[in-house]
Scaffold this motif. Sequence first.
Motif, PDB file in Angstrom:
ATOM      1  N   LYS A 108       3.830   5.608   6.679  1.00  0.00           N
ATOM      2  CA  LYS A 108       3.645   4.319   7.336  1.00  0.00           C
ATOM      3  C   LYS A 108       2.185   3.890   7.274  1.00  0.00           C
ATOM      4  O   LYS A 108       1.873   2.703   7.042  1.00  0.00           O
ATOM      5  CB  LYS A 108       4.102   4.431   8.791  1.00  0.00           C
ATOM      6  CG  LYS A 108       4.044   3.131   9.582  1.00  0.00           C
ATOM      7  CD  LYS A 108       5.036   2.114   9.051  1.00  0.00           C
ATOM      8  CE  LYS A 108       5.070   0.865   9.920  1.00  0.00           C
ATOM      9  NZ  LYS A 108       5.960  -0.171   9.372  1.00  0.00           N
ATOM     10  N   ALA A 109       1.291   4.852   7.457  1.00  0.00           N
ATOM     11  CA  ALA A 109      -0.140   4.548   7.383  1.00  0.00           C
ATOM     12  C   ALA A 109      -0.515   4.077   5.986  1.00  0.00           C
ATOM     13  O   ALA A 109      -1.324   3.137   5.820  1.00  0.00           O
ATOM     14  CB  ALA A 109      -0.954   5.784   7.766  1.00  0.00           C
ATOM     15  N   ARG A 110       0.068   4.699   4.956  1.00  0.00           N
ATOM     16  CA  ARG A 110      -0.242   4.277   3.589  1.00  0.00           C
ATOM     17  C   ARG A 110       0.275   2.869   3.315  1.00  0.00           C
ATOM     18  O   ARG A 110      -0.345   2.102   2.559  1.00  0.00           O
ATOM     19  CB  ARG A 110       0.384   5.273   2.596  1.00  0.00           C
ATOM     20  CG  ARG A 110      -0.394   6.599   2.514  1.00  0.00           C
ATOM     21  CD  ARG A 110       0.067   7.438   1.342  1.00  0.00           C
ATOM     22  NE  ARG A 110       1.375   8.022   1.547  1.00  0.00           N
ATOM     23  CZ  ARG A 110       1.589   9.162   2.174  1.00  0.00           C
ATOM     24  NH1 ARG A 110       0.552   9.871   2.658  1.00  0.00           N
ATOM     25  NH2 ARG A 110       2.802   9.636   2.327  1.00  0.00           N
ATOM     26  N   ASN A 112       0.301   0.499   5.578  1.00  0.00           N
ATOM     27  CA  ASN A 112      -0.680  -0.387   6.238  1.00  0.00           C
ATOM     28  C   ASN A 112      -1.935  -0.556   5.384  1.00  0.00           C
ATOM     29  O   ASN A 112      -2.476  -1.668   5.251  1.00  0.00           O
ATOM     30  CB  ASN A 112      -1.040   0.177   7.604  1.00  0.00           C
ATOM     31  CG  ASN A 112       0.153   0.141   8.559  1.00  0.00           C
ATOM     32  OD1 ASN A 112       1.057  -0.685   8.397  1.00  0.00           O
ATOM     33  ND2 ASN A 112       0.150   1.030   9.557  1.00  0.00           N
ATOM     34  N   GLN A 115      -1.109  -2.713   2.459  1.00  0.00           N
ATOM     35  CA  GLN A 115      -0.936  -4.106   2.882  1.00  0.00           C
ATOM     36  C   GLN A 115      -2.287  -4.780   3.116  1.00  0.00           C
ATOM     37  O   GLN A 115      -2.491  -5.946   2.727  1.00  0.00           O
ATOM     38  CB  GLN A 115      -0.106  -4.145   4.165  1.00  0.00           C
ATOM     39  CG  GLN A 115       0.248  -5.552   4.624  1.00  0.00           C
ATOM     40  CD  GLN A 115       1.179  -6.261   3.664  1.00  0.00           C
ATOM     41  OE1 GLN A 115       2.266  -5.778   3.390  1.00  0.00           O
ATOM     42  NE2 GLN A 115       0.736  -7.401   3.118  1.00  0.00           N
ATOM     43  N   VAL A 116      -3.216  -4.046   3.715  1.00  0.00           N
ATOM     44  CA  VAL A 116      -4.572  -4.592   3.945  1.00  0.00           C
ATOM     45  C   VAL A 116      -5.231  -4.926   2.610  1.00  0.00           C
ATOM     46  O   VAL A 116      -5.877  -5.975   2.455  1.00  0.00           O
ATOM     47  CB  VAL A 116      -5.420  -3.580   4.739  1.00  0.00           C
ATOM     48  CG1 VAL A 116      -6.886  -3.995   4.726  1.00  0.00           C
ATOM     49  CG2 VAL A 116      -4.921  -3.471   6.165  1.00  0.00           C
ATOM     50  N   ASP A 119      -3.706  -8.106   1.235  1.00  0.00           N
ATOM     51  CA  ASP A 119      -4.171  -9.277   1.996  1.00  0.00           C
ATOM     52  C   ASP A 119      -5.613  -9.642   1.660  1.00  0.00           C
ATOM     53  O   ASP A 119      -5.986 -10.832   1.637  1.00  0.00           O
ATOM     54  CB  ASP A 119      -4.040  -9.000   3.490  1.00  0.00           C
ATOM     55  CG  ASP A 119      -2.581  -8.867   3.929  1.00  0.00           C
ATOM     56  OD1 ASP A 119      -1.691  -9.324   3.169  1.00  0.00           O
ATOM     57  OD2 ASP A 119      -2.316  -8.290   5.012  1.00  0.00           O
ATOM     58  N   LEU A 142       1.526  -1.172  -2.822  1.00  0.00           N
ATOM     59  CA  LEU A 142       2.220  -1.452  -1.556  1.00  0.00           C
ATOM     60  C   LEU A 142       3.714  -1.154  -1.685  1.00  0.00           C
ATOM     61  O   LEU A 142       4.317  -0.537  -0.792  1.00  0.00           O
ATOM     62  CB  LEU A 142       2.011  -2.913  -1.167  1.00  0.00           C
ATOM     63  CG  LEU A 142       2.756  -3.395   0.085  1.00  0.00           C
ATOM     64  CD1 LEU A 142       2.347  -2.583   1.314  1.00  0.00           C
ATOM     65  CD2 LEU A 142       2.512  -4.898   0.311  1.00  0.00           C
ATOM     66  N   LYS A 146       5.919   1.632   0.410  1.00  0.00           N
ATOM     67  CA  LYS A 146       7.146   1.318   1.143  1.00  0.00           C
ATOM     68  C   LYS A 146       8.320   2.192   0.678  1.00  0.00           C
ATOM     69  O   LYS A 146       9.145   2.627   1.489  1.00  0.00           O
ATOM     70  CB  LYS A 146       7.489  -0.163   0.964  1.00  0.00           C
ATOM     71  CG  LYS A 146       6.544  -1.103   1.710  1.00  0.00           C
ATOM     72  CD  LYS A 146       6.963  -2.555   1.511  1.00  0.00           C
ATOM     73  CE  LYS A 146       6.038  -3.502   2.306  1.00  0.00           C
ATOM     74  NZ  LYS A 146       6.426  -4.922   2.130  1.00  0.00           N
ATOM     75  N   TYR A 149       8.007   5.593   2.150  1.00  0.00           N
ATOM     76  CA  TYR A 149       8.382   5.573   3.563  1.00  0.00           C
ATOM     77  C   TYR A 149       9.914   5.517   3.722  1.00  0.00           C
ATOM     78  O   TYR A 149      10.480   6.187   4.577  1.00  0.00           O
ATOM     79  CB  TYR A 149       7.738   4.375   4.251  1.00  0.00           C
ATOM     80  CG  TYR A 149       8.117   4.239   5.704  1.00  0.00           C
ATOM     81  CD1 TYR A 149       7.591   5.109   6.653  1.00  0.00           C
ATOM     82  CD2 TYR A 149       9.022   3.250   6.123  1.00  0.00           C
ATOM     83  CE1 TYR A 149       7.939   5.003   7.987  1.00  0.00           C
ATOM     84  CE2 TYR A 149       9.379   3.143   7.457  1.00  0.00           C
ATOM     85  CZ  TYR A 149       8.841   4.019   8.385  1.00  0.00           C
ATOM     86  OH  TYR A 149       9.189   3.921   9.708  1.00  0.00           O
TER      87      TYR A 149
END
Length: 377
Positions: A108-110, A112, A115-116, A119, A142, A146, A149
């Motif tokens: 989950k951290a990967r 995020n 995603q950063v 963005d 990304l 996902k 995960y």
Amino acid sequence: MKNKILYTIIALSSFLVIISCGENKDNAAAAQEAPPAPFPVTQLQIKTVTGFTEYPATIEGVVNSDVRAKTSGYIEKVYVDEGQKVRKGQVLFKLETQSLSQDAGAAKARINVAQVEVDKLIPLVEKNIISAVQLETAKANLAQAKANYSGVSANIGYATIKSPIDGYVGSINFREGTLISPSDARPLTTVSEIDQVYAFFSFNEAQYINHLQRSEGATKAERIKNSPDLSLILANGKMYSEKGRIQTSTGQVNQSTGTIKIRAAFDNPNEILTNGNSGRIRFPIEYKDAIVVPQTATFEQQGNVMIFKLGEDNKVETAILEIEGTVDNLYVVGSGLDVKDKIIISGVGKLRNGMVIAPQDTTFEEAIKPIATLFRN
């Protein structure tokens, strides 16, 4: 003097010989004049009889679903016991998920982080500060995060192992604390649906052909459909309450055993039968319009089953029988007798071919009646 004694002895001997010959003639005449011995006889009749043949059988549930792990892990909890009735979707086992939860957090951290990165690059690409290739690379990272995960989340879901069907739990092969994996040779357990069960048994090649020839129908499927109801003798020797039907056969002879496997189905409303039971299939064979004789009227000679029938002038003559089957105390005769024949039904050990007897008529029903067995304490 000596001559007189010699003449006397010779005369006496001659007299005794004459008397002896006379007696022998009298005995022979008496033997010839003795009346024929009485023996019970009966007129043959055509009958339809049903015999039974038994075959060893193994019982299985209609559906036997192996329960296996889809992910590796230690068994944390077993929620059911052997023989327990379960529903489809009911939880059976729970695997330890602590390490999987940690993996899920990292995944989950990967996501995020990826995603950063995406963005951050979007406005730079819009201003043509960086190339679009960098943004596509970030988007691919990304998507990969996902996917990782999702895989970890699926494994967490797989850690809860549920029943695939309604049925009964079989042997539980692994208990709490055991490390299991999808590659294990043995399943965690097997859930069996036993509202109906299969009984598997085998015919040899001749029995299979006989069965198909006796059953009505133009095709194999029709002949199986017209097969008779089957009975099942349980392991305790008692007859099972429900009748069964043949559903299918392999139709191919096993070259190793020379047999053909048959599958019959039995309803199991009282849940008496379960996966792994054994028993004996009782298969009925109907002999229509057959000649039958009591086994006690027959004897064996040089491997042949033989019988005495009544000929002309009340002389008995032997006949060799071809036996088609056995029903209780009766032989079903394939050949060797005609329905017009009369047979001697008892005392055959005292008879000889060509012997004249005094026939004593007995009804056919009386002749074929089983002889009661007497027990003495």
